[in-house]
Design a protein around this motif. Structure first.
Motif, PDB file in Angstrom:
ATOM      1  N   LYS A 106       0.832  -1.206   0.000  1.00 20.10           N
ATOM      2  CA  LYS A 106       0.000   0.000   0.000  1.00 20.10           C
ATOM      3  C   LYS A 106       0.867   1.257   0.000  1.00 20.10           C
ATOM      4  O   LYS A 106       0.594   2.206  -0.735  1.00 20.10           O
ATOM      5  N   ALA A 107       1.931   1.246   0.786  1.00 25.45           N
ATOM      6  CA  ALA A 107       2.808   2.419   0.864  1.00 25.45           C
ATOM      7  C   ALA A 107       3.452   2.705  -0.489  1.00 25.45           C
ATOM      8  O   ALA A 107       3.515   3.861  -0.925  1.00 25.45           O
ATOM      9  N   ASN A 108       3.928   1.670  -1.167  1.00 26.02           N
ATOM     10  CA  ASN A 108       4.556   1.852  -2.476  1.00 26.02           C
ATOM     11  C   ASN A 108       3.560   2.305  -3.527  1.00 26.02           C
ATOM     12  O   ASN A 108       3.896   3.073  -4.424  1.00 26.02           O
ATOM     13  N   ILE A 109       2.338   1.819  -3.448  1.00 22.23           N
ATOM     14  CA  ILE A 109       1.305   2.187  -4.427  1.00 22.23           C
ATOM     15  C   ILE A 109       0.876   3.631  -4.233  1.00 22.23           C
ATOM     16  O   ILE A 109       0.677   4.371  -5.190  1.00 22.23           O
ATOM     17  N   LEU A 110       0.743   4.052  -2.975  1.00 20.77           N
ATOM     18  CA  LEU A 110       0.220   5.391  -2.692  1.00 20.77           C
ATOM     19  C   LEU A 110       1.283   6.490  -2.713  1.00 20.77           C
ATOM     20  O   LEU A 110       0.947   7.659  -2.880  1.00 20.77           O
ATOM     21  N   SER A 111       2.564   6.130  -2.555  1.00 17.86           N
ATOM     22  CA  SER A 111       3.584   7.184  -2.457  1.00 17.86           C
ATOM     23  C   SER A 111       3.652   8.084  -3.695  1.00 17.86           C
ATOM     24  O   SER A 111       3.760   9.300  -3.546  1.00 17.86           O
ATOM     25  N   PRO A 112       3.570   7.569  -4.940  1.00 15.66           N
ATOM     26  CA  PRO A 112       3.579   8.494  -6.082  1.00 15.66           C
ATOM     27  C   PRO A 112       2.359   9.422  -6.102  1.00 15.66           C
ATOM     28  O   PRO A 112       2.475  10.596  -6.481  1.00 15.66           O
ATOM     29  N   ILE A 113       1.225   8.926  -5.667  1.00 15.79           N
ATOM     30  CA  ILE A 113       0.017   9.761  -5.627  1.00 15.79           C
ATOM     31  C   ILE A 113       0.166  10.845  -4.572  1.00 15.79           C
ATOM     32  O   ILE A 113      -0.207  11.996  -4.785  1.00 15.79           O
ATOM     33  N   GLN A 114       0.740  10.497  -3.426  1.00 17.89           N
ATOM     34  CA  GLN A 114       0.961  11.491  -2.370  1.00 17.89           C
ATOM     35  C   GLN A 114       1.945  12.558  -2.844  1.00 17.89           C
ATOM     36  O   GLN A 114       1.781  13.732  -2.538  1.00 17.89           O
ATOM     37  N   LEU A 115       2.962  12.151  -3.599  1.00 19.49           N
ATOM     38  CA  LEU A 115       3.908  13.120  -4.142  1.00 19.49           C
ATOM     39  C   LEU A 115       3.213  14.061  -5.134  1.00 19.49           C
ATOM     40  O   LEU A 115       3.471  15.270  -5.136  1.00 19.49           O
ATOM     41  N   MET A 116       2.338  13.512  -5.970  1.00 16.87           N
ATOM     42  CA  MET A 116       1.597  14.347  -6.924  1.00 16.87           C
ATOM     43  C   MET A 116       0.694  15.336  -6.186  1.00 16.87           C
ATOM     44  O   MET A 116       0.579  16.484  -6.575  1.00 16.87           O
ATOM     45  N   ASP A 117       0.040  14.860  -5.106  1.00 16.18           N
ATOM     46  CA  ASP A 117      -0.832  15.754  -4.336  1.00 16.18           C
ATOM     47  C   ASP A 117      -0.052  16.890  -3.700  1.00 16.18           C
ATOM     48  O   ASP A 117      -0.517  18.016  -3.631  1.00 16.18           O
TER      49      ASP A 117
END
Length: 120
Positions: A106-117
């Protein structure tokens, strides 16, 4: 509560992955999966990707030979998903590549989205 379960089902109706975020017995899960799979697989490509079933709204999408089905609370608004559809697609692309699961963290999947946000 939001998301209650996520299913990945092949086009023959066999569950390949099931993750539940509420407690259901094995018998309840099998019955629910059978009902949802029959309902979603019977729909054609011209019908929308939202189905109401029991106290859930099911949001589903077919990618290659797999159906991804997400069960959310009946009061959960599908507009949240529709307004963030690009994030849902991005998460699936992080998880599945060429029909194979390549990432489950989950952390690896969400980290690029969190960076984009953060960039916005």
């Amino acid at each position: 509560m939001g998301i209650r379960f996520i299913l990945m089902v092949n086009k023959q109706g066999q569950t390949r992955l099931a993750q539940y975020y509420e407690w259901l017995t094995l018998e309840q899960r099998r019955a629910l999966e059978g009902e949802i799979v029959r309902k979603c697989l019977a729909r054609n490509d011209q019908q929308c990707s939202f189905v109401e079933h029991r106290n859930y709204k099911i949001v589903y999408r077919r990618y290659a030979s797999l159906f991804f089905m997400v069960g959310v609370d009946d009061d959960e608004c599908e507009l949240d998903i529709m307004f963030h559809l690009e994030k849902a697609h991005f998460m699936l692309e992080e998880m599945v590549m060429n029909g194979c699961i390549v990432e489950t963290s989950k952390a690896n999947i969400l980290s690029p989205i969190q960076l984009m946000d953060k960039a916005h």
